[in-house]
Design a protein around this motif. Structure first.
Motif, mmCIF file in Angstrom:
data_model
loop_
_atom_site.group_PDB
_atom_site.id
_atom_site.type_symbol
_atom_site.label_atom_id
_atom_site.label_comp_id
_atom_site.label_asym_id
_atom_site.label_seq_id
_atom_site.Cartn_x
_atom_site.Cartn_y
_atom_site.Cartn_z
ATOM 1 N N SER A 15 0.836 -1.201 0.000
ATOM 2 C CA SER A 15 0.000 0.000 0.000
ATOM 3 C C SER A 15 0.875 1.256 0.000
ATOM 4 C CB SER A 15 -0.924 -0.001 1.213
ATOM 5 O OG SER A 15 -0.171 -0.057 2.415
ATOM 6 N N ARG A 56 -3.825 4.322 8.024
ATOM 7 C CA ARG A 56 -3.070 3.552 7.045
ATOM 8 C C ARG A 56 -2.081 4.468 6.331
ATOM 9 N NH1 ARG A 56 -3.699 -1.553 6.051
ATOM 10 N NH2 ARG A 56 -3.015 -2.448 4.084
ATOM 11 N N ASN A 57 -0.924 3.909 5.987
ATOM 12 C CA ASN A 57 0.118 4.608 5.234
ATOM 13 C C ASN A 57 0.731 5.785 5.982
ATOM 14 O OD1 ASN A 57 -0.218 2.851 3.079
ATOM 15 N ND2 ASN A 57 -1.679 4.170 2.043
ATOM 16 N N TRP A 115 2.807 -3.507 18.245
ATOM 17 C CA TRP A 115 2.175 -2.235 17.901
ATOM 18 C C TRP A 115 1.142 -1.915 18.978
ATOM 19 C CZ3 TRP A 115 -2.300 -1.855 13.889
ATOM 20 C CH2 TRP A 115 -2.781 -0.533 13.826
ATOM 21 N N ARG A 137 2.074 -4.453 3.554
ATOM 22 C CA ARG A 137 1.460 -5.189 2.468
ATOM 23 C C ARG A 137 -0.022 -4.928 2.334
ATOM 24 N NH1 ARG A 137 2.974 -11.176 3.605
ATOM 25 N NH2 ARG A 137 1.674 -11.591 1.813
ATOM 26 N N VAL A 138 -0.499 -4.951 1.112
ATOM 27 C CA VAL A 138 -1.935 -4.885 0.825
ATOM 28 C C VAL A 138 -2.522 -6.270 1.051
ATOM 29 C CG1 VAL A 138 -3.548 -4.735 -1.119
ATOM 30 C CG2 VAL A 138 -1.826 -2.988 -0.796
ATOM 31 N N GLY A 139 -3.800 -6.318 1.374
ATOM 32 C CA GLY A 139 -4.457 -7.616 1.473
ATOM 33 C C GLY A 139 -4.656 -8.069 2.889
ATOM 34 N N SER A 140 -4.123 -7.320 3.807
ATOM 35 C CA SER A 140 -4.359 -7.637 5.212
ATOM 36 C C SER A 140 -4.942 -6.390 5.859
ATOM 37 C CB SER A 140 -3.072 -8.037 5.913
ATOM 38 O OG SER A 140 -2.097 -7.026 5.775
ATOM 39 N N SER A 141 -5.556 -6.566 6.976
ATOM 40 C CA SER A 141 -6.091 -5.402 7.677
ATOM 41 C C SER A 141 -4.924 -4.549 8.150
ATOM 42 C CB SER A 141 -6.941 -5.848 8.852
ATOM 43 O OG SER A 141 -6.187 -6.676 9.709
ATOM 44 N N ASN A 142 -5.201 -3.373 8.578
ATOM 45 C CA ASN A 142 -4.154 -2.457 9.030
ATOM 46 C C ASN A 142 -3.411 -3.104 10.194
ATOM 47 O OD1 ASN A 142 -2.577 -0.266 9.539
ATOM 48 N ND2 ASN A 142 -4.198 0.982 10.402
#
Lengths: 114, 113
Positions: free
Chosen positions: A30, B98-99, B48, A93-98
């Motif tokens: 991502s 995210r990100n 985390w 990685r994309v495809g998993s939850s945060n």
């Protein structure tokens, strides 16, 4: 098996030369971050790329994110001794939850000789 | 703006002892992450925390644990220390989302004798 493969692992060049470091994966990310780490210190964030095909410039450093978001590169123009350090790519990685989990490449140790 | 701060800088312990490492995040960051950087192994994700809760943990045994306090600072505890726990332990922080890029401290060098 490393999820993020960095190459080369070691690079020793003369001041003024250009170089490219690669970060490759079979997985989609991502976003990808590039860090530089010096001995005795933590990694320092250089850039984040999030869009496929994105190019970002930071003075003599150019970062590119692949169209498919599986790879990235760091290009340094006219390297200087101050660029010496360990360069790390990292991403989620994309495809998993945060997950909060950054996956790191093994790193590229760059030495720039005056 | 103050960066991520970690203490102590160095810690020397013997096998079987317990170690506590501390981290203060960047002001305004609610997420704290812990990583282990062992020689030859690269950075490996440990834990985390966000808003006081453990959100995710990496592939490490239960003797690695931690917590996050109401002021968002965090502790990493390692029990029953083993020689292979010798490493640089890095803490990072970010805003939640995210990100969001993670910003690292300079780490605690843990040496097990």
């Amino acid at each position: 098996t490393q999820l993020l493969e960095q190459s080369p692992q070691f690079l020793s060049i003369q001041e003024g030369e250009n170089l490219t470091v690669y970060c490759n994966s079979s997985s989609v990310f991502s976003s990808l971050q590039w860090y530089r780490q010096e001995p005795g210190e933590g990694p320092v964030l250089l850039v984040t790329v999030v869009t496929g095909g994105e190019v970002k410039k930071l003075k003599r450093l150019t970062f590119q994110f692949g169209d498919a978001r599986k790879d990235s590169s760091l290009h340094i123009t006219a390297a200087q001794p101050g660029d010496t350090g360990l360069y790390l790519c990292a991403g989620e990685r994309v495809g998993s939850s945060n997950t909060g989990k950054l996956i790191f490449g093994q790193g590229t140790t760059l030495q720039v000789k005056p | 703006e103050a960066g991520v701060t970690q203490s102590p800088t160095h810690l020397i312990k013997t096998r079987g002892q317990q170690a506590t490492l501390r981290c203060s995040p960047i002001s305004g960051h609610t997420s704290v992450y812990w990583y282990q950087q062992a020689l030859g192994l690269g950075l490996q994700f440990l834990l985390w925390y966000d808003e006081g809760e453990e959100r995710n943990r990496g592939n490490f045994p239960p003797r690695f644990s931690g917590r996050q306090f109401p002021n968002y600072s965090s502790e990493l505890n390692v029990n029953a220390l083993e020689l292979e726990d010798s490493a640089l332990y890095l803490c990072a922080s970010s805003p939640l989302g995210r990100n969001q890029p993670q910003h690292f401290g300079d780490g605690t060098r843990l040496s097990i004798l």
